[in-house]
Write an enzyme that holds these catalytic residues in place. Structure first.
Site, PDB file in Angstrom:
ATOM      1  N   TYR A 563       0.848  -1.194   0.000  1.00 31.72           N
ATOM      2  CA  TYR A 563       0.000   0.000   0.000  1.00 31.72           C
ATOM      3  C   TYR A 563       0.883   1.244   0.000  1.00 31.72           C
ATOM      4  O   TYR A 563       1.779   1.384   0.837  1.00 31.72           O
ATOM      5  CB  TYR A 563      -0.914  -0.009   1.217  1.00 31.72           C
ATOM      6  CG  TYR A 563      -1.672   1.278   1.423  1.00 31.72           C
ATOM      7  CD1 TYR A 563      -2.533   1.769   0.443  1.00 31.72           C
ATOM      8  CD2 TYR A 563      -1.535   2.007   2.604  1.00 31.72           C
ATOM      9  CE1 TYR A 563      -3.229   2.943   0.638  1.00 31.72           C
ATOM     10  CE2 TYR A 563      -2.230   3.178   2.809  1.00 31.72           C
ATOM     11  CZ  TYR A 563      -3.078   3.648   1.822  1.00 31.72           C
ATOM     12  OH  TYR A 563      -3.770   4.818   2.009  1.00 31.72           O
ATOM     13  N   ASP A 623       4.318   1.156 -20.073  1.00 31.33           N
ATOM     14  CA  ASP A 623       3.482   2.294 -19.680  1.00 31.33           C
ATOM     15  C   ASP A 623       4.119   3.038 -18.515  1.00 31.33           C
ATOM     16  O   ASP A 623       3.460   3.369 -17.539  1.00 31.33           O
ATOM     17  CB  ASP A 623       2.080   1.803 -19.311  1.00 31.33           C
ATOM     18  CG  ASP A 623       1.081   2.953 -19.202  1.00 31.33           C
ATOM     19  OD1 ASP A 623       1.422   4.072 -19.642  1.00 31.33           O
ATOM     20  OD2 ASP A 623      -0.022   2.736 -18.673  1.00 31.33           O
TER      21      ASP A 623
END
EC number: 2.7.10.1
Length: 822
Positions: A563, A623
């Site tokens: 996270y 990307d």
């Protein structure tokens, strides 16, 4: 006696008859009030008041005429004429005009003029020179007069409110007006997008000038876009009007000229020629057309500049469209030569040139194949040839696509992984699980992906996954929290995992959990499994988002990853722009600490380390952008979504053969035009990411259309140096943007260079962003956000990848903190 009285009676009667029968007098030309009156009495009357006009009379006046604007004034239910006096009850603005009282007497005619204005508006509609103090004062109107009647609000200048859409560049001042009146004096309030608009709703607030019924907003930014409604009301009624504001971002470039324009021309003597030059520029460009000439046999002057003649330049009333075209009529041999379109703005100059060649006029020869028969044959043959080509292309495409189709039940979950995991229905597993684990094909154990409390995924049948003891986390050890975002097929939620570390079974860790949405398909499930297996294979590194575990048994598939509490790097940088120069969309947010140059170099260094590790694992990201780099609570940069990359363990490139949705502003030319992805194409994207870092989250090439970006890249166009970037770092960007992939640096070289630059950069070297970034650098954030791996920026190719999964981003949770070298 009676005869004398009778004679007098008849004389008076005849005189009265003659006066009555006399036609209405007309004004002599020299006395017409529509010329230049000698004396005019001006009257300002409020709507609803009684208008009274009285004419000055001589003793010998024989007749009186009243006119308004040259037309005979007639009585009505509001207008009463009693000889020398006119009364108009409940006056309205339409009663305004030039009134004339024309009297006739034996000594001549006389005219008295009255200029009447029925309005509550100020004498001037402009308030540019009004004192700012008027912003806090209500408009003062004398509504206490006893003869004022109640009047509902009305617009006093509706013609000035006809323009509803206002498109302005960022940093400009915007003023909206709603001039109105009524009795009693109405109140004015403003709404934005249908909600109450308060000064603290925008950075810098706004000013309301009640005296002129206007609102003024200084230095508008993209967040000021919207609908602004003025509401004017009193106890007798309410009216409203809505303006639409569009704020256009500024492009930090000198003018961009369309490739191939102007084009070379070859024409016959006496022809007409038209040169076209397409210019893209913000701020406003200045365009000129030049012709290169010779002076004393030389084209170059003593100052090493070419001699030229200005053919066309922009005037006061000349539009850009007119300046983009140069017309030459009836050209001669002297007109041949080089012509240049020169465009400049406050940032720089750009120019394109073309040559005009003039030939002798050719003699017309009779056409051999101009008869209708020949033309018909040519048309039919051409049509048949084109149809044959189309049919052949379709057949070839069908044959190729048929050979490439693969059954879903046997497709691999990852790209050339050492062990594949085919999804199966109703599989049979051998008793010896270890034998099947070593057989090369890992069979799926009976375990539903949907628990009894969760409905089955709409597009996913019942599938089973094997349990991997290294990564499996019991579901009762995972506590799901609030959603962090959702994407094309999945969603991400914040969660607390208990006992991720086997040595600390009671330790609680904040994690992010990826899962499928209820409408996910079999393809979406395969993509999520593919990403999970790719992350297992790649392993762990400090500067990538690491896999922490998974829940694959007795319920929906949960992929547990690290996270990052501070969101993505792009929003992290934008939130830490220096005060007064950032355009934050949260007006209450103020950055607490300014980033130093060393902080920014450290960002780039950490991303380069993460990419170096991925390259060593033979993975291509495809990307790489600031939106796909996440920032942890300790300001550690972590690359995300690399699990969607392709494994190139056996080949050194990945070529995409189907069109898809591509982040073109970050893509290398070979990836953009040929769908070839390599580590070198990732290096190009890293150069764009560097540019994002040193513009504090700027948007590359804002406002440039896709087709124009293609042409600019082919012509070698590159973005300009950010204002606060050193020459060494800008040269690193340019090296990453080398047109030849093999000439670009490797990530290993980039890590070494950035390591050296971090060591040499001072901690106190804070960014000097006092330069005019609103014009010269992309300090305006792109308001569009991304929920898919390819992002949602201003320049994209818009067809979705059929096999590229698309997971959501972590939303930004802004927090301050400097960056240290990791």
């Amino acid at each position: 006696m009676w005869g004398w009285r009778g004679l007098l009676f008849w004389a008076v009667l005849v005189t009265a008859t003659l006066c009555t029968a006399r036609p209405a007098p007309t004004l002599p030309e020299q006395a017409q009030p529509w010329g230049v009156p000698v004396e005019v009495e001006s009257l300002l009357v409020h709507p609803g008041d009684l208008l009274q006009l009285r004419c000055r009379l001589r003793d010998d006046v024989q007749s009186i005429n009243w006119l308004r604007d040259g037309v005979q004034l007639a009585e009505s239910n509001r207008t009463r004429i009693t000889g020398e006096e006119v009364e108009v009850r409940d006056s309205i603005p339409a009663d305004s005009g030039l009134y004339a009282c024309v009297t006739n007497s034996p000594s001549g005619s006389d005219t008295t003029y009255f200029s009447v204005n029925v309005s509550d508006a100020l004498p001037s509609s402009e308030d540019d020179d009004d004192d700012d103090d008027s912003s806090s004062e209500e408009k003062e109107t004398d509504n206490t007069k006893p003869n004022r009647r109640p009047v509902a609000p009305y617009w006093t200048s509706p013609e000035k409110m006809e323009k509803k859409l206002h498109a302005v560049p960022a940093a400009k001042t915007v003023k909206f007006k709603c001039p109105s009146s009524g009795t009693p004096s109405p109140t004015l309030r403003w709404l934005k997008n249908g909600k109450e608009f308060k000064p603290d709703h925008r950075i810098g607030g706004y000013k309301v000038r009640y005296a002129t019924w206007s609102i003024i907003m200084d230095s508008v930014v993209p967040s000021d876009k919207g609908n602004y409604t003025c509401i004017v009301e009193n106890e007798y009624g309410s009216i409203n009007h809505t303006y639409q504001l569009d704020v256009v971002e500024r492009s930090p470039h000198r003018p961009i000229l369309q490739a191939g324009l102007p084009a070379n021309k070859t024409v016959a003597l006496g022809s007409n020629v038209e040169f076209m030059c397409k210019v893209y520029s913000d701020p406003q460009p200045h365009i000129q057309w030049l012709k290169h000439i010779e002076v004393n046999g030389s084209k170059i002057g003593p100052d090493n500049l070419p001699y030229d003649q200005i053919l066309k330049t922009a005037g006061v009333n000349t539009t850009d469209k007119e300046m983009e075209v140069l017309h030459l009529r009836n050209v001669s041999f002297e007109d041949a030569g080089e012509y240049t379109c020169l465009a400049g703005n406050s940032i720089g100059l750009s120019h394109h040139s073309a040559w005009l060649t003039v030939l002798e006029a050719l003699e017309e020869r009779p056409a051999v194949m101009t008869s209708p028969l020949y033309l018909e044959i040519i048309i039919y043959c051409t049509g048949a040839f084109l149809i044959s080509c189309m049919v052949g292309s379709v057949i070839i495409y069908k044959m190729k696509s048929g050979t490439k189709k693969s059954d879903f039940h046997s497709q691999m979950a990852v790209h050339k992984l050492a062990k594949s995991i085919p999804l199966r229905r109703q599989v049979t597993v051998s008793a010896d699980s270890s034998a099947s684990m070593n057989s090369g094909v890992l069979l799926v154990r009976p375990s539903r992906l949907s628990s009894s409390g969760t409905p089955m995924l709409a597009g996913v049948s019942e599938y089973e996954l094997p349990e991997d003891p290294r990564w499996e986390l019991p579901r009762d050890r995972l506590v799901l929290g609030k959603p962090l975002g959702e994407g094309c097929f999945g969603q991400v939620v914040l969660a607390e995992a208990i006992g991720l570390d086997k040595d600390k079974p009671n330790r609680v860790t904040k994690v992010a959990v990826k899962m499928l949405k209820s409408d996910a398909t079999e393809k979406d499930l395969s993509d999520l499994i593919s990403e999970m297996e790719m992350m297992k294979m790649i392993g762990k590194h400090k500067n990538i988002i690491n896999l922490l575990g998974a829940c694959t048994q007795d319920g929906p598939l949960y992929v547990i990853v690290e996270y990052a509490s501070k969101g993505n790097l792009r929003e992290y940088l934008q939130a830490r722009r220096p005060p007064g120069l950032e355009y934050c969309y949260n007006p209450s947010h103020n950055p607490e600490e300014q980033l130093s140059s060393k902080d920014l170099v450290s960002c780039a260094y950490q991303v380069a380390r993460g990419m170096e590790y991925l390259a060593s694992k033979k993975c291509i990201h495809r990307d790489l952008a600031a939106r796909n780099v996440l920032v942890t609570e300790d300001n550690v940069m972590k690359i995300a979504d690399f699990g969607l990359a392709r494994d190139i363990h056996h080949i050194d490139y990945y070529k995409k053969t189907t069109n898809g949705r591509l982040p073109v502003k970050w893509m290398a030319p070979e990836a953009l035009f040929d769908r070839i992805y390599t580590h070198q194409s990732d290096v190009w994207s890293f150069g764009v990411l560097l540019w994002e870092i040193f513009t504090l989250g700027g948007s590359p090439n804002p406002g440039v259309p896709v087709e124009e970006l293609f042409k600019l890249l082919k012509e070698g166009h590159r973005m300009d140096k950010p204002s606060n970037c050193t020459n060494e770092l800008y040269m690193m960007m340019r090296d990453c943007w080398n047109a030849v992939p093999s000439q670009r640096p490797t990530f290993k070289q980039l890590v070494e260079d950035l390591d050296r630059i971090v060591a040499l950069t001072s901690n106190q070297e804070y960014l000097d962003l006092s330069m005019p970034l609103d014009q010269d650098s992309p300090s305006f954030p792109d308001t569009r956000s991304s929920t898919c791996s390819s992002g949602e920026d201003s320049v994209f190719s818009h067809e979705p990848f059929p096999e590229e999964p698309c997971l959501p981003r972590h939303p930004t949770q802004l927090a301050n903190g400097g960056l240290n070298r990791r």
